[in-house]
Every structure is written in structure tokens, then in C-alpha cells.
Design a protein around this motif. Structure first.
Motif, PDB file in Angstrom:
ATOM      1  N   UNK A 272     -19.968  15.375 -53.099  1.00 58.43           N
ATOM      2  CA  UNK A 272     -19.587  14.103 -53.711  1.00 58.43           C
ATOM      3  C   UNK A 272     -19.617  14.161 -55.233  1.00 58.43           C
ATOM      4  N   UNK A 273     -20.152  15.265 -55.787  1.00 67.02           N
ATOM      5  CA  UNK A 273     -20.180  15.438 -57.245  1.00 67.02           C
ATOM      6  C   UNK A 273     -19.152  16.482 -57.687  1.00 67.02           C
ATOM      7  N   UNK A 274     -18.332  16.938 -56.763  1.00 61.45           N
ATOM      8  CA  UNK A 274     -17.276  17.887 -57.081  1.00 61.45           C
ATOM      9  C   UNK A 274     -15.948  17.148 -57.233  1.00 61.45           C
ATOM     10  N   UNK A 275     -15.049  17.767 -57.951  1.00 64.13           N
ATOM     11  CA  UNK A 275     -13.697  17.262 -58.106  1.00 64.13           C
ATOM     12  C   UNK A 275     -12.753  18.449 -58.149  1.00 64.13           C
ATOM     13  N   UNK A 276     -11.544  18.261 -57.630  1.00 67.74           N
ATOM     14  CA  UNK A 276     -10.576  19.362 -57.709  1.00 67.74           C
ATOM     15  C   UNK A 276     -10.225  19.674 -59.155  1.00 67.74           C
ATOM     16  N   UNK A 277     -10.475  18.724 -60.043  1.00 69.52           N
ATOM     17  CA  UNK A 277     -10.225  18.989 -61.465  1.00 69.52           C
ATOM     18  C   UNK A 277     -11.141  20.093 -61.976  1.00 69.52           C
ATOM     19  N   UNK A 278     -12.308  20.278 -61.346  1.00 66.98           N
ATOM     20  CA  UNK A 278     -13.196  21.375 -61.727  1.00 66.98           C
ATOM     21  C   UNK A 278     -12.526  22.724 -61.490  1.00 66.98           C
ATOM     22  N   UNK A 279     -11.632  22.778 -60.506  1.00 65.38           N
ATOM     23  CA  UNK A 279     -10.929  24.022 -60.207  1.00 65.38           C
ATOM     24  C   UNK A 279      -9.783  24.282 -61.178  1.00 65.38           C
ATOM     25  N   UNK A 280      -9.226  23.206 -61.721  1.00 69.64           N
ATOM     26  CA  UNK A 280      -8.071  23.363 -62.600  1.00 69.64           C
ATOM     27  C   UNK A 280      -8.480  23.701 -64.028  1.00 69.64           C
ATOM     28  N   UNK A 470     -17.826  29.804 -60.331  1.00 68.49           N
ATOM     29  CA  UNK A 470     -17.736  31.141 -60.904  1.00 68.49           C
ATOM     30  C   UNK A 470     -16.264  31.518 -60.968  1.00 68.49           C
ATOM     31  N   UNK A 471     -15.900  32.554 -61.704  1.00 67.90           N
ATOM     32  CA  UNK A 471     -14.477  32.938 -61.787  1.00 67.90           C
ATOM     33  C   UNK A 471     -13.876  33.168 -60.398  1.00 67.90           C
ATOM     34  N   UNK A 472     -12.607  32.819 -60.242  1.00 76.17           N
ATOM     35  CA  UNK A 472     -11.948  32.929 -58.944  1.00 76.17           C
ATOM     36  C   UNK A 472     -11.979  34.357 -58.403  1.00 76.17           C
ATOM     37  N   UNK A 473     -11.850  35.356 -59.268  1.00 72.77           N
ATOM     38  CA  UNK A 473     -11.831  36.737 -58.799  1.00 72.77           C
ATOM     39  C   UNK A 473     -13.172  37.156 -58.205  1.00 72.77           C
ATOM     40  N   UNK A 474     -14.245  36.467 -58.577  1.00 70.68           N
ATOM     41  CA  UNK A 474     -15.569  36.762 -58.016  1.00 70.68           C
ATOM     42  C   UNK A 474     -15.901  35.885 -56.812  1.00 70.68           C
ATOM     43  N   UNK A 475     -15.141  34.827 -56.622  1.00 72.25           N
ATOM     44  CA  UNK A 475     -15.434  33.879 -55.540  1.00 72.25           C
ATOM     45  C   UNK A 475     -14.525  34.181 -54.349  1.00 72.25           C
ATOM     46  N   UNK A 476     -14.787  35.297 -53.697  1.00 72.91           N
ATOM     47  CA  UNK A 476     -13.921  35.713 -52.590  1.00 72.91           C
ATOM     48  C   UNK A 476     -14.503  35.378 -51.217  1.00 72.91           C
ATOM     49  N   UNK A 477     -15.609  34.634 -51.165  1.00 69.81           N
ATOM     50  CA  UNK A 477     -16.201  34.242 -49.879  1.00 69.81           C
ATOM     51  C   UNK A 477     -16.222  32.721 -49.763  1.00 69.81           C
ATOM     52  N   UNK A 478     -15.859  32.234 -48.593  1.00 75.75           N
ATOM     53  CA  UNK A 478     -15.964  30.800 -48.326  1.00 75.75           C
ATOM     54  C   UNK A 478     -17.416  30.419 -48.092  1.00 75.75           C
ATOM     55  N   UNK A 479     -17.712  29.129 -48.252  1.00 75.01           N
ATOM     56  CA  UNK A 479     -19.084  28.647 -48.106  1.00 75.01           C
ATOM     57  C   UNK A 479     -19.573  28.865 -46.683  1.00 75.01           C
ATOM     58  N   UNK A 480     -20.745  29.471 -46.563  1.00 76.40           N
ATOM     59  CA  UNK A 480     -21.318  29.717 -45.242  1.00 76.40           C
ATOM     60  C   UNK A 480     -21.692  28.422 -44.550  1.00 76.40           C
ATOM     61  N   UNK A 481     -21.942  27.360 -45.332  1.00 73.56           N
ATOM     62  CA  UNK A 481     -22.326  26.072 -44.763  1.00 73.56           C
ATOM     63  C   UNK A 481     -21.273  25.544 -43.797  1.00 73.56           C
ATOM     64  N   UNK A 482     -19.992  25.845 -44.060  1.00 76.51           N
ATOM     65  CA  UNK A 482     -18.912  25.366 -43.192  1.00 76.51           C
ATOM     66  C   UNK A 482     -18.737  26.217 -41.941  1.00 76.51           C
ATOM     67  N   UNK A 483     -19.468  27.336 -41.832  1.00 70.12           N
ATOM     68  CA  UNK A 483     -19.370  28.273 -40.694  1.00 70.12           C
ATOM     69  C   UNK A 483     -17.904  28.658 -40.435  1.00 70.12           C
ATOM     70  N   UNK A 484     -17.185  29.162 -41.438  1.00 72.26           N
ATOM     71  CA  UNK A 484     -15.779  29.505 -41.192  1.00 72.26           C
ATOM     72  C   UNK A 484     -15.646  30.768 -40.351  1.00 72.26           C
ATOM     73  N   UNK A 485     -14.583  30.839 -39.556  1.00 74.14           N
ATOM     74  CA  UNK A 485     -14.319  32.055 -38.792  1.00 74.14           C
ATOM     75  C   UNK A 485     -13.994  33.210 -39.734  1.00 74.14           C
ATOM     76  N   UNK A 486     -13.084  32.949 -40.650  1.00 74.18           N
ATOM     77  CA  UNK A 486     -12.712  33.952 -41.633  1.00 74.18           C
ATOM     78  C   UNK A 486     -13.504  33.670 -42.906  1.00 74.18           C
TER      79      UNK A 486
END
Length: 504
Positions: A272-280, A470-486
Motif C-alpha cells: 500500500x506504500x508502493x506506486x508504479x511511479x517508483x518503477x518509472x 534495486x536496479x532492474x538488471x539485479x532484480x531478476x527474481x519475483x517476490x517469494x511471498x507470492x509463491x510464483x511458479x516461475x
């Protein structure tokens, strides 16, 4: 055996019947003899055909062009199967119950019945009055897409499919509402989303029994884990880019027809404290803004209670120079600090609510002028001190830094019990309240997932997907909290070779 079965079905079925009987039953059972229920009868050779629709619910041009003209100009012997195959509108439905026919007519369909047949054909030709996608109002952005959802399910699905051009995108349809059915869509990427999350959300939607679902935020109150908590457990957004980004991360999205917002689940407290603007923006700026929002949230619920506690029980923590200023400022105030703070907080909330309900230009003027005029007036009248005006104004500004309106409202409401506890027991009451809130948040769940992750349970690798960036090139893993398949977004790129300036 087949002949007996067909005779038995025909005997127990409503059809075949006379046109007048069907028309009367529909008028009496569904439309209460409404003048908007239109019927047209056609007779040629030995057939009688009845066309039925509601005037304001259908596209009349399509009905006259593709149905009425076709029936009038043809001399063929019609039957339901031929009608279903020959009329070029949409996929027709064969109905054998008056209840189903009435429901289709109320949903914007046209019904065609041939006297003596055991089935009626309905076609969906709804007349949709919808607005075009516009700029988001409650979640405004500086960078990034400005488009928002609309009240049309078809338009929203079109936007989602346009942004998520992926063959693994799944949209499951649910119809919820006993009196006023509403279409609800569950959206996810089957190659990424966790099956347990999907099954749990599917179970809650299927289990839901209510008269109608007014809006997405109403739906969340029916299916959330703890309806008594002040904290929202699902994220409600009007931004398609936020909605689609969370789906790509392995979360689930829910859209409700006639609602201009979507639901994201599961959600943790920090979402709730995140925004997609943080990504842009750049990663260091995005991290700074996220941390600033968390600090602002803490200050919003802390400043006023600390003021009340310090002036009521703990004068010793106030510096001497500031004590003189405080004493001079409060010399004309007849109320104790607790009552003084509650009155001013209530005035601030009153101005905020009035500004939100008035038209945009008037509301902005009301907020600015009302705040200045009333603030100056209450100080001159001796109802409050100058220092408390500053503290309450800072607390109000800090609460508005939260991107989510629901979480911002929860933070503003939390201030009132904290102020009361501070006025009754000082710092002990404040820390007791903080402990209660912390324990409550730690116990919360969102779709049976931990609400305070990645702090509890501690998952440091998920910090870059919630608290910082963190920089996008270093953020190559999805959040484990969501238990993603991939779990991997992409393969980690090879390290760049470092060059010394002398090499050039």
C-alpha cells in the motif's frame, strides 16, 4: 427408449405454448406490465413468430436489420436451430425456461419464439453506454501511463489483454448476486500464479451469497480474511498498469462489471506504500520515495499523540527553550492537551472531507482557504496553540503521501485512539497502542498469505520488491511471498567487464 425420454421432457417442459401465454407470463413475472417491454408478432404461411425485447436495453438497429428484416423477407419454415445458425449477430442461446428467457431480456437480449416449438432463442444485443478510458483521478501519476479503468467490463478486459499479451493469461467468469447478478472476472497468468491462491480465491467467489455486488471495494469486504480489521487486505486500484504489473508478479486480479477499479490479491502491508511511479523513476529515487512514505506514515500517527503525552505527563522531555514557547502559546488555551488535540484533528478531518466531496476547483479552494482561515481563527480565539496547528498540519500532510486511499484513511483514523491513549496514560498508553497495532498486523493474512511479509516472516530477498528498489538488471527474481511458479523474471545477465580509464 429415446422417444419415451423426449416425450417425458416435452410433457414437463414449459414449451411448446401459445405466443400470447408466453408474452403474458413474461410481462407478469418479470416486467410488471412495463410499457418498455416490446413484442412484435409475425405470421407467414402456417407459422407464428414472436420477437421480444426491452426498448432501452438493446440496440434496436441490429434487431431490425438482422432479425426483423430477415424474418419478414424469408418464406422458409423456421425452427430454433435454423434461427440460431442464420442470424448473424452473436452466439444465440436456446432456452426452455421462462426464468432464463426473462433473465436474458433483462441483460439486454432479444428473444425469438416460434409457436409450437419446444425452445426459444435469445441473442445478446445490449445497448452499452460507456465512457472512454480517462486519466486516473484518485491515483494520479507524473510518469507512466495515465489511463484508468472504466465501468465497462469489456473495455477493462480489452485494456488488460492489450497490456498482458501472453498466451497463459486466464480470465475466469463468475456471476455473483441473487437479486442483481454481476459479472466478476478472475484474472491471472497460469504459468506464474500459485494454484493455492487461485483455488482459494475461486472458492471465496463461488461461496459468496449476496443480493448484489455494487463495486470492487464492496467485493473485497465480502471476501477478505478479516472484515473487522481497519487495514485493507486487498489492494483496490483504478490503474491498469498497476493491475497488470501485479499479475505479472504472480498475484491475482479481479474485475467487477460496472466498477472502475480492479482488485489485487494477495497483498501485504508494504504494497500500500508502493506506486508504479517508483518503477518509472530511477531505482535510488524510487527507494528514497518508498522509505519516505513509511517514515511519513510513522510520523502521521506519532506526532500528535507525543505532543499530548508530553504536555500531559512528561514535561521533563521538553527542552527548556521550547517549554517557554509552549507555555506562551498555550497561555490562553482553556482546554487540556487531549481535548485540544481532538478538536483540531476533528476540524482537519472535517475540512478534508468537505474538500473531497465538493467539485474539484471549489474543493481545492475550500481546503486552502478553510485551513488558513479556520487555523488562524482558532489560534486567535484561544482554542488551540500555534505549535499544535503545525504538528496537526504535518500529520495530515504525512498521511496524504500514501498512494492507497484506503490505507491513508486507516492511518488517519488510527490517530484518534492513539491521542486518547496518550492523554490517559502518556507514553505508556502510546507504546501499549503500538504493541496492540503491531500484534494485530502480524496476525493478519491476505488470501491466507502473511500480511506483514517480508518483515514477518523475515525474507530479506523480498525487500527489493516491497520496501526498497534495486536496479532492474539485479532484480531478476519475483517476490517469494507470492509463491510464483516461475520464480525468475529473466536470467541474470553476465557481469560487465570493468575498464580502467587508461584503457581508452
Amino acid at each position: 427408449m429415446r422417444r419415451r425420454s423426449r416425450n417425458k421432457t416435452s410433457k414437463n417442459s414449459y414449451f411448446p405454448c401459445e405466443l400470447e401465454k408466453l408474452e403474458k407470463d413474461l410481462k407478469d413475472g418479470f416486467f410488471n406490465s412495463s410499457p418498455d417491454f416490446s413484442t412484435k408478432k409475425f405470421e407467414h404461411e402456417d407459422q407464428r413468430i414472436l420477437v421480444m425485447f426491452i426498448n432501452y436495453m438493446v440496440e434496436k438497429e441490429q434487431i431490425y436489420r438482422h432479425i426483423i428484416e430477415l424474418i419478414q423477407q424469408s418464406n422458409e419454415q423456421w425452427d430454433p436451430i435454423m434461427l440460431k445458425n442464420r442470424i448473424p449477430i452473436s452466439d444465440g442461446e436456446l432456452r426452455t425456461a421462462v426464468k432464463d428467457i426473462g433473465g436474458d431480456l433483462l441483460g439486454g437480449s432479444v428473444a425469438i419464439y416460434i409457436e409450437g416449438q419446444d425452445q426459444c432463442v435469445t441473442y445478446g444485443v445490449p445497448q452499452l453506454k460507456e465512457r472512454n478510458p480517462e486519466r486516473a483521478e484518485t491515483e494520479s501519476l507524473i510518469f507512466g501511463p495515465q489511463i484508468s479503468f472504466t465501468e465497462s467490463m469489456q473495455t477493462n478486459l480489452n485494456i488488460v489483454h492489450w497490456r498482458l499479451d501472453n498466451p497463459s493469461l486466464v480470465t475466469e467468469k463468475f456471476v455473483i448476486g441473487n437479486e442483481i447478478p454481476s459479472e466478476v472476472r478472475l484474472i491471472y497468468l497460469k504459468d506464474i500464479a500459485d494454484e493455492e491462491n487461485i483455488d482459494e480465491m475461486r472458492r471465496r467467489l463461488n461461496k459468496l451469497q449476496t443480493d448484489d455486488v455494487l463495486e470492487s471495494s464492496v467485493l473485497t469486504q465480502y471476501i477478505e480474511d478479516n472484515s473487522y480489521s481497519i487495514f485493507p487486505q486487498f489492494y483496490v486500484t483504478e490503474l491498469p498498469d498497476r493491475f497488470c504489473y501485479e499479475i505479472k508478479e504472480g498475484k491475482l486480479g479481479v474485475l467487477v462489471d460496472k466498477s472502475s477499479s480492479g482488485v489485487i490479491a494477495p497483498t501485504n502491508f508494504f504494497s500500500f506504500f508502493e506506486s508504479t511511479e517508483d518503477l518509472y523513476t530511477r531505482w535510488n529515487m524510487g527507494s528514497f520515495i518508498r522509505i519516505m512514505r513509511l517514515i511519513a506514515m510513522f510520523l502521521s500517527v506519532t506526532l500528535t499523540p507525543f505532543y499530548v503525552a508530553a504536555l500531559t505527563f512528561h514535561y521533563e522531555i521538553i527542552p527548556t527553550a521550547l517549554m517557554v514557547s509552549l507555555g506562551h502559546s498555550r497561555s490562553r488555551v482553556p482546554f487540556p492537551p487531549l481535548l485540544e488535540a481532538l478538536i483540531l484533528e476533528f476540524l482537519i478531518e472535517l475540512i478534508r472531507e468537505a474538500g473531497a466531496r465538493l467539485p474539484t476547483k471549489v474543493g481545492q479552494t475550500m481546503g486552502i482557504v478553510g485551513g488558513i482561515v479556520i487555523g488562524q481563527a482558532v489560534v486567535q480565539a484561544g482554542f488551540t496553540s500555534n505549535i499544535l496547528i503545525i504538528i496537526v498540519a504535518l500529520s495530515a500532510l504525512a498521511s496524504f503521501t500514501v498512494p492507497s486511499y484506503l490505507m491513508g484513511s486507516a492511518i488517519r483514523i488510527m490517530r484518534f485512539p492513539l491521542i486518547i491513549m496518550a492523554g490517559l496514560w502518556g507514553f505508556i498508553g502510546i507504546f501499549y497502542s503500538y504493541s496492540f497495532i503491531l500484534i494485530h498486523v502480524l496476525r493478519q493474512q491476505s488470501l491466507k498469505r502473511p500480511y506483514f511479509a517480508p518483515i514477518y516472516p523475515m525474507r530479506p530477498k523480498d525487500f527489493d520488491n516491497s520496501i526498497i528498489r534495486i536496479p532492474f538488471l539485479k532484480s531478476n527474481y519475483r517476490a517469494y511471498t507470492n509463491i510464483p511458479k516461475d520464480k525468475k523474471r529473466f536470467e541474470e545477465p553476465p557481469k560487465k567487464k570493468k575498464y580502467d580509464i587508461e584503457d581508452f
